[in-house]
Design an enzyme around this catalytic site. Structure first.
Site, short mmCIF file in Angstrom:
data_model
loop_
_atom_site.label_atom_id
_atom_site.label_comp_id
_atom_site.label_asym_id
_atom_site.label_seq_id
_atom_site.Cartn_x
_atom_site.Cartn_y
_atom_site.Cartn_z
N GLY A 59 19.10 53.39 24.50
CA GLY A 59 19.54 54.75 24.25
C GLY A 59 18.78 55.75 25.09
O GLY A 59 19.36 56.68 25.68
N GLU A 60 17.46 55.58 25.16
CA GLU A 60 16.64 56.47 25.98
C GLU A 60 16.94 56.27 27.47
O GLU A 60 16.88 57.23 28.24
CB GLU A 60 15.16 56.23 25.69
CG GLU A 60 14.70 56.71 24.32
CD GLU A 60 15.14 55.79 23.19
OE1 GLU A 60 15.20 56.26 22.04
OE2 GLU A 60 15.44 54.60 23.45
N PHE A 61 17.28 55.05 27.85
CA PHE A 61 17.66 54.82 29.24
C PHE A 61 18.87 55.66 29.62
O PHE A 61 18.94 56.21 30.73
CB PHE A 61 17.97 53.34 29.48
CG PHE A 61 18.63 53.08 30.81
CD1 PHE A 61 17.88 53.07 31.98
CD2 PHE A 61 19.99 52.86 30.90
CE1 PHE A 61 18.47 52.85 33.21
CE2 PHE A 61 20.60 52.63 32.12
CZ PHE A 61 19.85 52.62 33.28
N GLN A 63 19.58 58.47 28.57
CA GLN A 63 19.11 59.84 28.80
C GLN A 63 18.31 59.94 30.10
O GLN A 63 18.36 60.96 30.79
CB GLN A 63 18.25 60.29 27.62
CG GLN A 63 19.06 60.50 26.35
CD GLN A 63 18.18 60.82 25.15
OE1 GLN A 63 17.31 60.03 24.79
NE2 GLN A 63 18.41 61.96 24.54
N GLY A 64 17.58 58.89 30.42
CA GLY A 64 16.78 58.89 31.64
C GLY A 64 17.58 58.59 32.89
O GLY A 64 17.20 58.99 34.00
#
Length: 412
Positions: A59-61, A63-64
């Site tokens: 999930g953070e990927f 965003q990144g």
């Protein structure tokens, strides 16, 4: 507090090693931890400066990813090292072609942090959303390597904003961040209240990502054939409690078309879902030779196409809301359609905002789902109003990635 933190880290790694023979994710994590330093020692090349981007998980990927790709496009002199903490991020994105190096982040001991930073020698560091690793952050600060927290979001109930020794220690971790790029004004206000005024409200970089995906969607002829010009509900990343309520609706509405894209696509889960349906379903992997137009239910038993499937939907149901939390609502909302999810959505700011705008709906029971689906399917003017609100909402929230890079790289 440092002692207890290090003790917790030690026991976390010990637990992963003990569980490794019995649990695939623990095994992947333990192997990944062991492989990180040999990988870096054999691969790292300092002919060009390195930017380090760290994501906890998948999930953070997401965003990144817009940040990484924007950096690669606009700052070609830099290499990018992408690190993950969770196997669910690394194992899926270990071959991502926009990063020069990809590895598990060695667990946060002082020894590991020193070795990692000395090996990588990053010029700038981006942690995405939630990651707060004391030893890494402390060493970056000591070495005066700028650390940016991107798409961060804070809530008043978090430990950072409470009283006591433990809270003070955690606040000290935040003081190591060079600049916070936060999703909401409330996050900036909370940081300011504890003396951290080095923040900018940029929103969530995932808006930029889903807009890019929507602009480059895949044509899916099988889905178009299945839809056959009729109204279509798409249930994305669904779990059993979500599916039970949608199946209840199907039983009362046998002419409604529905696509299930379960979170788990393993054969046993697909079999369970098919057995519960009131009508025979077609699996996407077998759909080529089937009579799709006459079918009521299509089950997506593959990965990588859900974001494009939403393009064909009239209504999207996002799974996970009867568990720890909902999955990605923006993937569906980018297509300007109503979004429905279960009751556990409050930790997801984009879902809260969509609901406040009147374009997303939370349900807790089968009856509530039946009511809202019936209203939306029969009221075209309401769907048109929601579509307009969705377009406005998405347009307002685009551009976070560019704001971050402009500030970090001093671009006007």
């Amino acid at each position: 507090m440092n002692f207890f933190y290090q003790l917790g880290i030690f026991f976390y790694l010990l637990a992963a090693r003990i569980l490794a023979p019995f649990n695939i994710k623990a095994r992947q994590f333990a192997r990944g931890q062991k492989a990180s330093f040999p990988y870096l020692e054999s691969k790292i090349n300092h002919s060009r400066p390195i930017i380090w981007v760290h994501c906890a998980s998948l999930g953070e990927f997401e965003q990144g990813r817009p940040l990484i790709e924007h950096i690669k496009k606009t700052q070609p002199d830099y290499q990018v090292l992408l690190s993950f903490f969770s196997p669910s991020g690394y194992e899926i994105r270990k071959n991502y072609d926009q990063a020069d190096y990809i590895c598990y982040l060695p667990i946060d001991t002082l020894k590991n942090a020193k070795r990692f930073i000395e090996l990588v020698r990053p010029e700038k560091v981006f942690f995405i959303k939630y990651e707060f690793w004391f030893n890494y952050m402390n060493l970056l600060n000591t070495k005066q390597i700028p650390l940016y927290l991107v798409s961060a979001i804070f809530r008043k109930e978090q430990l950072f904003f409470k009283s006591g020794i433990k809270a003070k220690w955690y606040r000290n971790i935040l003081s190591k961040v060079t600049h916070f790029f936060v999703q909401t004004p409330e996050s900036a206000r909370l940081l300011a209240e504890i003396g951290l005024k080095n923040s900018t409200v940029t929103g969530d970089t995932r808006f930029d990502r889903v807009a890019e995906i929507a602009a480059n969607y895949k044509e899916l002829p099988l889905v178009e054939t299945f839809k056959d010009g009729q109204q279509l509900i798409v249930a994305g990343s669904s779990w059993a409690p979500d599916e039970e309520k949608l199946i209840s609706f199907l039983k009362q509405n046998p002419k409604t078309k529905l696509i299930f894209a379960p979170h788990e696509v393993k054969a046993s889960n697909i079999k369970r879902l098919k057995e519960q349906l009131p009508t025979p379903a077609i699996c996407y992997s077998e759909a080529q030779d089937k009579d799709l137009a006459s079918a009521q239910v299509l089950i997506v038993d593959t990965i990588g196409i859900l974001s494009s499937i939403y393009r064909y939907a009239d209504i999207a149901y996002i799974g996970g809301g009867f568990g720890v939390g909902i999955h990605n609502t923006l993937e569906a909302a980018i297509y300007n359609i109503p979004v429905i999810f279960g009751p556990n959505y409050q930790r997801f700011q984009e879902a809260v905002n969509l609901k406040e705008r009147g374009v997303a709906f939370s349900i807790a029971t089968s009856e509530e789902l039946n009511t809202i689906l019936t209203q939306l399917l029969t009221d075209s003017s309401r769907r048109e109003s929601i579509s307009k609100k969705c377009r406005e909402f998405m347009a307002e929230n685009l551009g976070a990635t560019q704001q971050v890079t402009q500030k970090v790289f001093n671009k006007k």
